[in-house]
Motif scaffolding. Structure first.
Motif, PDB file in Angstrom:
ATOM      1  N   TYR A   1       0.860  -1.227   0.025  1.00 28.01           N
ATOM      2  CA  TYR A   1      -0.019   0.090   0.080  1.00 28.01           C
ATOM      3  C   TYR A   1       0.733   1.186  -0.029  1.00 28.01           C
ATOM      4  O   TYR A   1       1.858   1.536   0.689  1.00 28.01           O
ATOM      5  CB  TYR A   1      -1.041  -0.044   1.317  1.00 28.01           C
TER       6      TYR A   1
ATOM      7  N   TYR B   1      -0.550  12.214   0.357  1.00 27.41           N
ATOM      8  CA  TYR B   1      -1.342  13.253   0.993  1.00 27.41           C
ATOM      9  C   TYR B   1      -0.645  14.756   0.933  1.00 27.41           C
ATOM     10  O   TYR B   1       0.425  14.925   0.470  1.00 27.41           O
ATOM     11  CB  TYR B   1      -1.104  12.971   2.441  1.00 27.41           C
TER      12      TYR B   1
ATOM     13  N   GLN C   1      -6.004  12.745   1.993  1.00 32.77           N
ATOM     14  CA  GLN C   1      -5.521  12.041   1.088  1.00 32.77           C
ATOM     15  C   GLN C   1      -5.823  12.178  -0.282  1.00 32.77           C
ATOM     16  O   GLN C   1      -6.931  12.429  -0.768  1.00 32.77           O
ATOM     17  CB  GLN C   1      -6.051  10.469   1.435  1.00 32.77           C
TER      18      GLN C   1
ATOM     19  N   TYR D   1      -4.178   6.624  -3.451  1.00 32.31           N
ATOM     20  CA  TYR D   1      -3.511   5.539  -2.842  1.00 32.31           C
ATOM     21  C   TYR D   1      -3.631   4.520  -3.887  1.00 32.31           C
ATOM     22  O   TYR D   1      -4.170   4.168  -4.968  1.00 32.31           O
ATOM     23  CB  TYR D   1      -4.213   5.191  -1.503  1.00 32.31           C
TER      24      TYR D   1
ATOM     25  N   MET E   1      -3.236  -0.022  -3.764  1.00 33.28           N
ATOM     26  CA  MET E   1      -3.269  -1.381  -2.972  1.00 33.28           C
ATOM     27  C   MET E   1      -2.102  -2.213  -3.439  1.00 33.28           C
ATOM     28  O   MET E   1      -1.810  -2.942  -2.755  1.00 33.28           O
ATOM     29  CB  MET E   1      -4.658  -1.835  -3.330  1.00 33.28           C
TER      30      MET E   1
ATOM     31  N   LYS F   1      -8.687   6.782  -6.061  1.00 31.09           N
ATOM     32  CA  LYS F   1      -9.083   8.240  -5.716  1.00 31.09           C
ATOM     33  C   LYS F   1      -9.123   8.364  -3.988  1.00 31.09           C
ATOM     34  O   LYS F   1      -9.994   7.696  -3.521  1.00 31.09           O
ATOM     35  CB  LYS F   1     -10.094   9.099  -6.145  1.00 31.09           C
ATOM     36  N   GLY F   2      -8.366   9.515  -3.505  1.00 34.22           N
ATOM     37  CA  GLY F   2      -8.573   9.550  -2.067  1.00 34.22           C
ATOM     38  C   GLY F   2      -9.646  10.756  -1.806  1.00 34.22           C
ATOM     39  O   GLY F   2     -10.633  11.108  -2.729  1.00 34.22           O
ATOM     40  N   ASP F   3      -9.713  11.744  -1.126  1.00 35.15           N
ATOM     41  CA  ASP F   3     -10.547  12.754  -0.853  1.00 35.15           C
ATOM     42  C   ASP F   3     -10.235  13.905  -1.760  1.00 35.15           C
ATOM     43  O   ASP F   3     -11.221  14.676  -2.086  1.00 35.15           O
ATOM     44  CB  ASP F   3     -10.290  13.294   0.639  1.00 35.15           C
TER      45      ASP F   3
ATOM     46  N   GLY G   1      -5.314  -5.140   7.758  1.00 34.75           N
ATOM     47  CA  GLY G   1      -6.149  -4.019   7.340  1.00 34.75           C
ATOM     48  C   GLY G   1      -5.928  -2.833   8.104  1.00 34.75           C
ATOM     49  O   GLY G   1      -6.560  -1.796   8.131  1.00 34.75           O
ATOM     50  N   ALA G   2      -4.767  -2.720   9.016  1.00 34.64           N
ATOM     51  CA  ALA G   2      -4.440  -1.675   9.919  1.00 34.64           C
ATOM     52  C   ALA G   2      -3.973  -0.602   9.175  1.00 34.64           C
ATOM     53  O   ALA G   2      -3.904   0.600   9.459  1.00 34.64           O
ATOM     54  CB  ALA G   2      -3.772  -2.062  11.013  1.00 34.64           C
ATOM     55  N   TYR G   3      -3.048  -0.639   8.206  1.00 33.61           N
ATOM     56  CA  TYR G   3      -2.580   0.320   7.301  1.00 33.61           C
ATOM     57  C   TYR G   3      -1.591   1.333   8.081  1.00 33.61           C
ATOM     58  O   TYR G   3      -1.655   2.572   7.922  1.00 33.61           O
ATOM     59  CB  TYR G   3      -3.649   1.159   6.554  1.00 33.61           C
ATOM     60  N   GLU G   4      -0.870   0.639   8.952  1.00 28.68           N
ATOM     61  CA  GLU G   4      -0.058   1.378   9.586  1.00 28.68           C
ATOM     62  C   GLU G   4       1.184   2.004   8.586  1.00 28.68           C
ATOM     63  O   GLU G   4       1.439   1.418   7.892  1.00 28.68           O
ATOM     64  CB  GLU G   4       0.903   0.598  10.741  1.00 28.68           C
ATOM     65  N   GLN G   5       1.156   3.515   8.657  1.00 30.58           N
ATOM     66  CA  GLN G   5       1.841   4.000   7.526  1.00 30.58           C
ATOM     67  C   GLN G   5       3.084   4.602   7.879  1.00 30.58           C
ATOM     68  O   GLN G   5       3.292   5.150   8.984  1.00 30.58           O
ATOM     69  CB  GLN G   5       0.939   5.053   6.865  1.00 30.58           C
ATOM     70  N   TYR G   6       4.006   4.523   7.047  1.00 32.02           N
ATOM     71  CA  TYR G   6       5.345   5.256   7.263  1.00 32.02           C
ATOM     72  C   TYR G   6       5.616   6.259   5.963  1.00 32.02           C
ATOM     73  O   TYR G   6       5.153   6.042   4.998  1.00 32.02           O
ATOM     74  CB  TYR G   6       6.662   3.871   7.016  1.00 32.02           C
TER      75      TYR G   6
END
Lengths: 112, 114
Positions: free
Chosen positions: B31, B35, B45, B48, B50, B57-59, B99-104
């Motif tokens: 993922y 942003y 966002q 994104y 997958m 699309k994000g927001d 599914g937690a999508y912890e992001q770096y």
């Protein structure tokens, strides 16, 4: 309208004090994350909470996920100047695809 | 060292001049996301991905394009930049465990469009 609200927006405290910041939503989240961001840098992940009612501790930081998985809190004990920064909660709301949303943040300043 | 890199870190450009901000991660994350961060509006966002060849699309996707031809790279393209795209941009990647999508996050790109 923000999917995630945070309060307070700003917080200035003295070293050694305790504080709590809140993250609230009307949506249910599978998990919520807390990040800290310092000026000019990207957010850094602090913790992920997954289970409703879950409490996680990271040294002087305690994170809690609400039973209904719509809210979370971050409590800092004996704050230090090194805790200064922007605290952000974030997550992917259910029924929102894989879009990821952030709260507006709480800007914390800990004075020596 | 595990990291997300972005280039350039700072960019000043003029309206309408196409530009690309590169993003690369060396953690084999599936993922990836872009942003923008603006005062009073927080992090929003843009797009994104997958996985390779899968983007969505994000927001706030208007005025931006992305591509994901390789797992490690996720460039952000502004075909015709406008002043309202002046912002601080962050790329992020996530292993998407459970599914937690912890992001770096990368270090950010400060873009000014005049």
């Amino acid at each position: 309208t923000q999917l995630l609200e945070q309060s307070p927006q700003f917080l200035s405290i003295q070293e050694g004090e305790n504080l709590t910041v809140y993250c609230n939503s009307s949506s249910v989240f599978s998990s919520l994350q807390w990040y800290r961001q310092e000026p000019g840098e990207g957010p850094v992940l602090l913790v992920t909470v997954v289970t409703g009612g879950e409490v996680k501790k990271l040294k002087r930081l305690t994170f809690q996920f609400g039973d209904a998985r719509k809210d979370s809190s971050l409590h800092i004990t004996a704050a230090q100047p090194g805790d200064t920064g922007l605290y952000l909660c974030a997550g992917a709301p259910r029924n929102y695809g894989q879009n990821f949303v952030f709260g507006p943040g709480t800007r914390l300043s800990v004075l020596p | 060292e595990a990291q997300v890199t972005q280039n350039p870190r700072y960019l000043i450009t003029v309206t309408g001049k196409k530009l690309t901000v590169t993003c690369s991660q060396n953690m084999n994350h599936e993922y990836m996301s872009w942003y923008r961060q603006d005062p009073g509006l927080g992090l929003r966002q843009i797009y994104y991905s997958m996985n390779v060849e899968v983007t969505d699309k994000g927001d706030v996707p208007e005025g931006y394009k992305v591509s994901r031809k390789e797992k490690r790279n996720f460039p952000l393209i502004l075909e015709s930049p406008s002043p309202n795209q002046t912002s601080l941009y962050f790329c992020a990647s996530s292993p998407n465990t459970g599914g937690a999508y912890e992001q770096y996050f990368g270090p950010g790109t400060r873009l000014t469009v005049t």
